[in-house]
Design a protein around this motif. Structure first.
Motif, short mmCIF file in Angstrom:
data_model
loop_
_atom_site.label_atom_id
_atom_site.label_comp_id
_atom_site.label_asym_id
_atom_site.label_seq_id
_atom_site.Cartn_x
_atom_site.Cartn_y
_atom_site.Cartn_z
N VAL A 13 0.87 -1.19 0.00
CA VAL A 13 0.00 0.00 0.00
C VAL A 13 0.90 1.23 0.00
CG1 VAL A 13 -1.88 1.20 1.15
CG2 VAL A 13 -1.73 -1.30 1.32
N LEU A 14 0.95 1.89 -1.16
CA LEU A 14 1.87 3.01 -1.34
C LEU A 14 1.10 4.33 -1.35
CD1 LEU A 14 3.94 1.40 -4.24
CD2 LEU A 14 4.47 1.37 -1.79
N PRO A 15 1.39 5.24 -0.40
CA PRO A 15 0.71 6.53 -0.42
C PRO A 15 0.85 7.21 -1.78
CG PRO A 15 2.03 6.28 1.58
CD PRO A 15 2.34 5.11 0.70
N HIS A 16 -0.19 7.80 -2.28
CA HIS A 16 -0.25 8.54 -3.55
C HIS A 16 -0.11 7.68 -4.80
CE1 HIS A 16 -0.02 12.00 -1.01
NE2 HIS A 16 1.14 11.61 -0.56
N GLN A 17 0.27 6.40 -4.64
CA GLN A 17 0.50 5.60 -5.83
C GLN A 17 -0.54 4.50 -6.01
OE1 GLN A 17 4.75 4.43 -6.33
NE2 GLN A 17 5.12 5.90 -4.68
N GLY A 18 -0.96 3.93 -4.90
CA GLY A 18 -1.94 2.87 -5.01
C GLY A 18 -1.44 1.59 -4.36
N GLU A 360 -1.88 7.24 3.93
CA GLU A 360 -1.49 8.66 4.07
C GLU A 360 -1.89 9.19 5.44
OE1 GLU A 360 -2.41 9.29 -0.67
OE2 GLU A 360 -3.41 10.62 0.75
N LEU A 361 -3.14 8.93 5.82
CA LEU A 361 -3.69 9.48 7.07
C LEU A 361 -3.03 8.92 8.32
CD1 LEU A 361 -7.42 9.18 5.99
CD2 LEU A 361 -6.35 11.35 6.66
#
Ligand SMILES: [Zn+2]
Length: 449
Positions: A13-18, A360-361
């Motif tokens: 799970v990559l922030p901003h990437q998916g 992200e959160l």
């Protein structure tokens, strides 16, 4: 190349990437590579995480250790590991100069912590403001708390003195000298709150909704507007703690465009409970729970980016302290161990909040805002191998006794939550596996930031 550990068949799970499938390589406590599923690299340990999600280590940016027992760093970081949390930020408050007490506090915490940690320092008197340069430059602390609701006699029992708007103004000016530092604000206009409280008490009122009535949402809105205005004047970057209200979100949509920027968090309980929830005194918290409209508006705000972080305001006290009437019982409750399951269950499963946004959160944003990034908050080569492995479909009933905290109750006792951490790794070491703590006290490190 031989590595310490390879995690295979995960969904990263990559922030901003998916979310992308892959294997993750860990060596020397760091992430050293990400490769396609099926890639083989010699490794001392193989962990097959087929069908599971690999999140960057979850961070609880808002906890209060030291209010439960002297062993909070032991019990509460154990609870954090069980909840998939790899770093905690805790508010340290002491009426003495932190230059005198902080080194010893940090040393004791280092002996007990299961996961990594840092502190926000609470600014309680002028002597603390004078020492801000020392805290930043010598201690590696770059966030400072202002209690806008502890004024007059309200905070005296804790040694809080003279914390009026003048104190706030001087403090923001001092923090603004350090562009990466932040002022963490508890926004609540307590002067109005006192009058409302006195009237309700005189009428003999009791109960959770009365607690909310004594501290209505406009106390938060008025106070956050004032703080944001002073931040603009002084050039200080703000982090507004525990936003509760729909009206606050409306204000923030405008205010967060100001320079320097304003960031804001909410906490899990404002996303799951209201003043009408049948939890009695357990639900007493500062600021108070709101109403269903606020709850749904907060979900919208975390989804769209008006709110940057979800944390818990974890307070590890015993249920015993919740006895008495609403005015007498203690405020706050534990939350760290249920942070991730609540957001997965109520956010991802119920409201379609994406896993990427959750990363992200709960990880990247707190890491960025509190200067832990890129060491924490990311799944990239070179960062700490802090990983939270999630079984997204696991259903488990919350039982407070299984959460590892000194506290013996939970707001979520009996809730069936879907989506649980099954393995927690801190700097390459497995500290929780299948609901069992596998790490040792004292492994957790203080992270200067
Ligand atoms: Zn708090």
């Amino acid at each position: 190349m031989k590595v310490d550990t390879i995690l295979t068949n995960g969904q990263l799970v990559l922030p901003h990437q998916g979310v992308v499938p892959g294997n993750l390589l860990v060596n020397g406590g760091k992430i050293v590579g990400i490769c396609a599923p099926g890639c083989t690299v010699p490794a001392a340990h193989r962990i097959d995480v087929e069908g599971k999600y690999i999140f960057p280590g979850i961070i609880d940016a808002h906890t209060h250790y030291g209010l439960g027992s002297a062993d909070d760093f032991l019990t509460e970081t154990r609870s954090a590991a069980l909840g998939g949390v790899t770093t905690v930020l805790t508010f340290y408050q002491n009426a003495r100069r932190y230059s005198e007490v902080f080194p010893e506090e940090k040393r004791r915490a280092e002996e007990k912590a299961h996961v990594d940690f840092s502190y926000h320092l609470c600014l309680m008197k002028d002597e603390h403001l004078d020492e801000i340069p020392r805290y930043v430059e010598n201690f590696g602390i770059s966030s400072f708390k202002f209690f806008m609701h502890f004024r007059g006699d309200e905070g005296k029992y804790m040694g809080i003195e003279g914390t009026d708007d003048g104190f706030l103004y001087d403090g923001l000016k001092a923090i603004a000298e350090y562009p990466r530092a932040k002022a963490v604000i508890h926004a609540e206009n307590i002067e109005i709150g006192w009058r409302l409280r006195d009237r309700l008490k005189a009428e003999g009122k009791d109960g959770l909704e009365v607690w909310t009535a004594s501290k209505p949402d406009f106390l938060e809105v008025e106070s956050l507007r004032r703080a944001c205005y002073l931040a603009k004047i002084t050039g200080c970057t703000l982090y507004l703690a525990h936003m509760t209200a729909a009206e606050s979100c409306a204000e923030l949509r405008v205010l967060r465009k100001q320079i320097p920027p304003v960031y804001a968090e909410t906490c899990t309980h404002y996303l799951t409970h209201t003043a009408e929830s049948p939890v009695g005194n357990i639900g007493k918290v500062n600021p108070p729970l709101r109403y269903p409209r606020d709850l749904e508006e907060l979900w919208t705000a975390v989804q769209e980016g008006t709110l940057d972080v979800i944390s818990t305001d974890h307070v590890p006290r015993k249920f015993q302290t919740k006895r008495g009437n609403i005015w007498e019982c203690s405020a706050g409750f534990p939350g760290t161990a249920t942070l991730l399951p609540v957001v997965l269950s109520e956010g991802y499963h119920k409201r379609g909040l994406s896993l990427m946004r959750i990363a992200e959160l709960l990880s990247e944003n707190p890491a960025r805002l509190f200067n832990l990034y890129p060491r924490k908050g990311s799944l990239t080569v070179g960062c700490d191998a802090d990983l939270t492995i999630v079984d997204i479909d696991r259903v488990r009933e919350v039982r407070a006794g299984e959460l590892g905290s000194y506290s013996d109750y939970s707001l979520y006792d009996g809730w069936k939550l879907t989506g649980w951490p099954v393995l927690t790794m801190v700097r390459g070491e497995v500290v929780m596996d299948s609901g069992e703590v596998t790490g040792t006290a004292g492994y957790g490190q203080f992270i200067p930031r």
